[in-house]
Design a protein around this motif. Sequence first.
Motif, PDB file in Angstrom:
ATOM      1  N   VAL A  61       4.670 114.109  31.678  1.00 20.69           N
ATOM      2  CA  VAL A  61       5.644 114.083  32.768  1.00 20.69           C
ATOM      3  C   VAL A  61       6.587 112.903  32.578  1.00 20.69           C
ATOM      4  N   GLN A  62       7.861 113.185  32.490  1.00 24.52           N
ATOM      5  CA  GLN A  62       8.862 112.131  32.316  1.00 24.52           C
ATOM      6  C   GLN A  62       9.693 111.919  33.573  1.00 24.52           C
ATOM      7  N   ALA A  63       9.421 112.678  34.596  1.00 23.38           N
ATOM      8  CA  ALA A  63      10.139 112.533  35.860  1.00 23.38           C
ATOM      9  C   ALA A  63       9.730 111.228  36.537  1.00 23.38           C
ATOM     10  N   PRO A  64      10.603 110.688  37.392  1.00 22.14           N
ATOM     11  CA  PRO A  64      10.228 109.485  38.145  1.00 22.14           C
ATOM     12  C   PRO A  64       8.991 109.734  39.003  1.00 22.14           C
ATOM     13  N   LEU A  65       8.086 108.757  39.055  1.00 25.21           N
ATOM     14  CA  LEU A  65       6.901 108.806  39.908  1.00 25.21           C
ATOM     15  C   LEU A  65       7.169 107.915  41.112  1.00 25.21           C
ATOM     16  N   ILE A  66       7.258 108.525  42.283  1.00 24.34           N
ATOM     17  CA  ILE A  66       7.666 107.815  43.495  1.00 24.34           C
ATOM     18  C   ILE A  66       6.462 107.686  44.428  1.00 24.34           C
ATOM     19  N   ASP A  67       6.087 106.462  44.746  1.00 24.26           N
ATOM     20  CA  ASP A  67       5.017 106.235  45.709  1.00 24.26           C
ATOM     21  C   ASP A  67       5.594 106.325  47.119  1.00 24.26           C
ATOM     22  N   ILE A  68       5.094 107.274  47.909  1.00 32.20           N
ATOM     23  CA  ILE A  68       5.533 107.384  49.299  1.00 32.20           C
ATOM     24  C   ILE A  68       4.749 106.416  50.163  1.00 32.20           C
ATOM     25  N   ASP A  69       3.436 106.575  50.177  1.00 31.99           N
ATOM     26  CA  ASP A  69       2.582 105.691  50.980  1.00 31.99           C
ATOM     27  C   ASP A  69       1.153 105.858  50.503  1.00 31.99           C
ATOM     28  N   HIS A  70       0.477 104.742  50.272  1.00 32.27           N
ATOM     29  CA  HIS A  70      -0.947 104.783  49.953  1.00 32.27           C
ATOM     30  C   HIS A  70      -1.755 103.970  50.959  1.00 32.27           C
ATOM     31  N   ASP A  71      -1.097 103.495  52.000  1.00 34.79           N
ATOM     32  CA  ASP A  71      -1.771 102.740  53.050  1.00 34.79           C
ATOM     33  C   ASP A  71      -1.981 103.569  54.314  1.00 34.79           C
ATOM     34  N   LEU A  72      -2.005 104.881  54.173  1.00 30.86           N
ATOM     35  CA  LEU A  72      -2.303 105.734  55.321  1.00 30.86           C
ATOM     36  C   LEU A  72      -3.719 105.450  55.812  1.00 30.86           C
ATOM     37  N   ALA A  73      -3.931 105.600  57.105  1.00 31.25           N
ATOM     38  CA  ALA A  73      -5.261 105.355  57.667  1.00 31.25           C
ATOM     39  C   ALA A  73      -6.281 106.269  56.995  1.00 31.25           C
ATOM     40  N   PRO A  74      -7.384 105.729  56.504  1.00 31.60           N
ATOM     41  CA  PRO A  74      -8.375 106.565  55.835  1.00 31.60           C
ATOM     42  C   PRO A  74      -8.854 107.717  56.719  1.00 31.60           C
ATOM     43  N   PHE A  75      -8.915 108.896  56.137  1.00 31.43           N
ATOM     44  CA  PHE A  75      -9.486 110.101  56.744  1.00 31.43           C
ATOM     45  C   PHE A  75      -8.623 110.701  57.863  1.00 31.43           C
ATOM     46  N   ASP A  76      -7.461 110.112  58.200  1.00 34.86           N
ATOM     47  CA  ASP A  76      -6.653 110.597  59.318  1.00 34.86           C
ATOM     48  C   ASP A  76      -5.694 111.673  58.809  1.00 34.86           C
ATOM     49  N   ILE A  77      -6.147 112.911  58.821  1.00 34.60           N
ATOM     50  CA  ILE A  77      -5.378 114.004  58.237  1.00 34.60           C
ATOM     51  C   ILE A  77      -4.110 114.275  59.034  1.00 34.60           C
ATOM     52  N   ARG A  78      -4.182 114.241  60.374  1.00 37.66           N
ATOM     53  CA  ARG A  78      -3.009 114.568  61.182  1.00 37.66           C
ATOM     54  C   ARG A  78      -1.875 113.566  60.954  1.00 37.66           C
ATOM     55  N   ALA A  79      -2.189 112.281  60.984  1.00 31.61           N
ATOM     56  CA  ALA A  79      -1.147 111.274  60.766  1.00 31.61           C
ATOM     57  C   ALA A  79      -0.583 111.387  59.356  1.00 31.61           C
ATOM     58  N   ALA A  80      -1.447 111.629  58.377  1.00 31.81           N
ATOM     59  CA  ALA A  80      -0.986 111.779  57.002  1.00 31.81           C
ATOM     60  C   ALA A  80      -0.098 113.006  56.851  1.00 31.81           C
ATOM     61  N   ALA A  81      -0.456 114.088  57.535  1.00 32.87           N
ATOM     62  CA  ALA A  81       0.345 115.318  57.470  1.00 32.87           C
ATOM     63  C   ALA A  81       1.756 115.065  57.995  1.00 32.87           C
ATOM     64  N   PHE A  82       1.853 114.276  59.062  1.00 30.95           N
ATOM     65  CA  PHE A  82       3.172 113.984  59.618  1.00 30.95           C
ATOM     66  C   PHE A  82       3.986 113.126  58.662  1.00 30.95           C
ATOM     67  N   VAL A  83       3.371 112.084  58.105  1.00 30.93           N
ATOM     68  CA  VAL A  83       4.082 111.205  57.172  1.00 30.93           C
ATOM     69  C   VAL A  83       4.516 111.978  55.935  1.00 30.93           C
ATOM     70  N   LEU A  84       3.652 112.871  55.439  1.00 30.40           N
ATOM     71  CA  LEU A  84       4.001 113.666  54.259  1.00 30.40           C
ATOM     72  C   LEU A  84       5.254 114.487  54.524  1.00 30.40           C
ATOM     73  N   TRP A  85       5.297 115.146  55.677  1.00 29.46           N
ATOM     74  CA  TRP A  85       6.501 115.929  56.011  1.00 29.46           C
ATOM     75  C   TRP A  85       7.715 115.019  56.176  1.00 29.46           C
ATOM     76  N   ALA A  86       7.569 113.945  56.938  1.00 22.15           N
ATOM     77  CA  ALA A  86       8.699 113.062  57.214  1.00 22.15           C
ATOM     78  C   ALA A  86       9.276 112.478  55.930  1.00 22.15           C
ATOM     79  N   ALA A  87       8.411 112.180  54.982  1.00 19.57           N
ATOM     80  CA  ALA A  87       8.859 111.534  53.748  1.00 19.57           C
ATOM     81  C   ALA A  87       9.411 112.498  52.718  1.00 19.57           C
TER      82      ALA A  87
END
Length: 239
Positions: A27-53
């Motif tokens: 893979v030669q495409a840019p690798l972009i870190d969105i967020d790795h400090d999401l609250a552990p195990f919190d699927i709902r909050a992570a789902a929202f951040v994933l969409w927003a980002a």
Amino acid sequence: MVTLTSDFGFGSPYVAAMKAVLIRAGVQAPLIDIDHDLAPFDIRAAAFVLWAATRDFAGLPSVHLAVVDPGVGGDRRALALDFGDGRRYVGPDNGLMEFVLRHADRPVRAVELPVPAGAAPTFHGRDVFAPAGAALASGTPLDRLGAFCGELVRLHRDEPQVLWVDRFGNIVTSLRALPAELEVAGHRVRQVHRTFADAAPGVPFLYLGSLGYVEVGLRDASAATQLGVVVGSVVAARG
């Protein structure tokens, strides 16, 4: 381009391991870190951040790897999805795709990824999701990665609540229309403003945020801290 979102923590060797798989696969495409400090195990909050980002990647060829996966190694499915607008997603079928699915404006195709025999049962991010993401980024068609699957796991639309708190302490709720009054954590917020410049310091206020959800803000300070609000706090709209 390829984005990565997880609850692994910045500086985690797990994130580096996923990137190594992507790079080793060519893979030669840019690798972009969105967020790795999401609250552990919190699927709902992570789902929202994933969409927003990732919502603004619509129209751009992109692959979005997302791993918040408390059920790793269990019977939850591993997925790759194509939204038909350039965006492809890879991650667990545990509700993490809720908000990107909720806001999809066209049919979404999804396949179940096979789990290789040698995959570590505790690290599908490296051994299942990253290889699938690399394949998509390299042009492999979705239907080559697995069998098409039907209904995906969705999160219940529970009573109105706080979806996310940003680093400024602004409170993002699940409401889409501004109420006359909002109660949260025992506090009633009645002021409504268009933007922070219109608000008086020290007085929490309601506004329609850039993501299209009702938010509670505090000029030059943290509304979440002042009101004692956390992700998951229930809100009640009146009027």
